[in-house]
Design an enzyme around this catalytic site. Structure first.
Site, PDB file in Angstrom:
ATOM      1  N   ASP A  92       0.849  -1.184   0.000  1.00 41.52           N
ATOM      2  CA  ASP A  92       0.000   0.000   0.000  1.00 41.52           C
ATOM      3  C   ASP A  92       0.888   1.239   0.000  1.00 41.52           C
ATOM      4  O   ASP A  92       2.111   1.146   0.089  1.00 41.52           O
ATOM      5  CB  ASP A  92      -0.969  -0.023   1.173  1.00 41.52           C
ATOM      6  CG  ASP A  92      -0.278   0.030   2.525  1.00 41.52           C
ATOM      7  OD1 ASP A  92       0.926   0.298   2.576  1.00 41.52           O
ATOM      8  OD2 ASP A  92      -0.956  -0.214   3.539  1.00 41.52           O
ATOM      9  N   ASP A 271      -7.897  -7.058   1.106  1.00 43.71           N
ATOM     10  CA  ASP A 271      -6.957  -7.277   2.211  1.00 43.71           C
ATOM     11  C   ASP A 271      -7.602  -6.755   3.469  1.00 43.71           C
ATOM     12  O   ASP A 271      -8.462  -5.872   3.420  1.00 43.71           O
ATOM     13  CB  ASP A 271      -5.632  -6.540   1.976  1.00 43.71           C
ATOM     14  CG  ASP A 271      -5.749  -5.065   2.350  1.00 43.71           C
ATOM     15  OD1 ASP A 271      -5.320  -4.683   3.456  1.00 43.71           O
ATOM     16  OD2 ASP A 271      -6.312  -4.275   1.546  1.00 43.71           O
TER      17      ASP A 271
END
Length: 376
Positions: A92, A271
């Site tokens: 990320d 996720d």
């Protein structure tokens, strides 16, 4: 990166697909276990690969930047080699972590100045530096630097934040062309749709992101406290706009029910820390609902943890034994629960894929949502 859309469910937008990257094939829909600091908490890489068997895991740019730091990862040859993981990794952007440091960060057009939660030192993330950091980490899929808005959020703030995220994305795309890949394999950039829970902003953002023409796209700024109905409404709106021939990643979601409902809305990748964090607190997810293993009711229940046997731990240990480990504050209990929960999440998305391909997804999904909405 190559994405193949294999089948779409007749009764919903659920899709089965295949992403091909340099570290292997990802069959979608997929759940990515979160390996925040180069480790999925409590799980050896051998157990992760052999028992849970994900095609891809997630690493965190903010945490990896602070430790072990970029010099170490560069010397190691990137995150794959550092943690001995030869499958795909997504990182990320660090935007969510910076958002969560609301009292210790300052956002400007240039980027974000923030205070480390570890030692109080000050650091600065810009779209350019985040691209360089993710090049050094070496993930297969990297995320554009974005600003994640809180919930609830003022409309004017959400609008300003969205446009800033778009400007930062343009800077990410431009700078990435100037920073070569470091480890001999390709990296793919995903931009992130923002706009809080405002329909017009989500539409604008999705259209802007779609026009970038990236290999895949992400939906951010959800699962931050909004009602599930709001999440589903925003996801449905955005997936109606994002290209059908590109994978869609809904960041930070969520419960097993959230995942199934969002698969039905056309999301391919997920996720969340929930399966590992809840496991450490004694909560197990199962096809029949959630179980609090700390409850006294399991004290003399010698049946297997889960007869469906998603991983080896489910039949190797009893509920009574696992309950005892939590009562004794033994770390093995947390490990067993973590392996179970991750195994269940991976089973769930793979069974969803099987049902999509078989043309039976919607009926199965409705049945599963009803079953899982229980506390055992």
């Amino acid at each position: 990166m190559k994405f193949e859309l294999l089948h779409t469910d007749a009764g919903s937008r659920a899709r089965a697909g295949k992403i091909t990257l340099d570290h292997g094939v990802i069959e979608t829909p997929i759940f990515m276990p979160v390996g925040t600091v180069a480790s999925v908490k409590g799980v050896h890489q051998r157990e992760l690969a052999d028992e849970i068997n994900p095609d891809i895991i997630l690493g965190n740019t903010y945490h990896l930047y602070l430790r072990p730091k970029m010099e170490i990862l560069k010397q190691a040859g990137g995150l794959h080699k550092f943690m001995n993981w030869d499958r795909n990794i997504l990182t990320d952007s660090g935007g969510f972590q910076v958002y969560s440091l609301s009292s210790n960060r300052k956002i400007k057009e240039e980027g974000v100045k923030f205070k480390s939660h570890i030692d109080g030192s000050y650091h600065f993330f810009s779209p350019e530096s985040v691209m360089e950091i993710q090049r050094t980490i070496g993930a297969d899929i990297i995320m554009a630097f974005d600003e994640c808005t809180p919930y609830p959020c003022d409309y004017r703030y959400a609008k300003r934040s969205m446009h800033r995220t778009h400007r930062w994305l343009d800077r990410c795309v431009e700078h990435l062309t100037k920073v070569p890949e470091m480890y001999g394999y390709s990296q793919t950039l995903f931009p992130i749709v923002q706009g809080s829970t405002f329909k017009d902003l989500r539409q604008q953002s999705a259209e802007y992101i779609a026009n970038i023409g990236a290999d895949g796209n992400a939906i951010g700024g959800l699962s931050v406290g909004e009602p599930a109905e709001e999440m589903y409404a925003m996801t449905e709106l955005v997936t109606d706009i994002l290209p059908k021939d590109k994978p869609r990643y809904l960041m930070g979601v969520g419960t097993p029910i959230n995942i199934l409902e969002n698969i039905a809305l056309g999301v391919d990748m997920f996720d969340c820390v929930m399966p590992t964090r809840n496991a450490r607190n004694g909560m197990l997810f199962t096809a029949n609902g959630s179980i609090n293993m700390k409850n006294k009711k399991w004290e003399n229940d010698f049946s297997p943890i889960d007869e469906n046997a998603y991983t080896w731990v489910d039949t190797a240990y009893s509920k009574a034994y696992l309950r005892h480990l939590f009562a004794a504050n033994e770390s093995l209990g947390k490990q067993i629960a973590t392996i179970h929960n991750l195994g269940f999440y991976l089973w769930l998305v793979r069974e969803a894929r099987r049902q999509i391909l078989a043309g039976t997804f919607t009926e199965w999904k409705n049945k599963m949502v009803k079953q899982m909405d229980n506390r055992l």
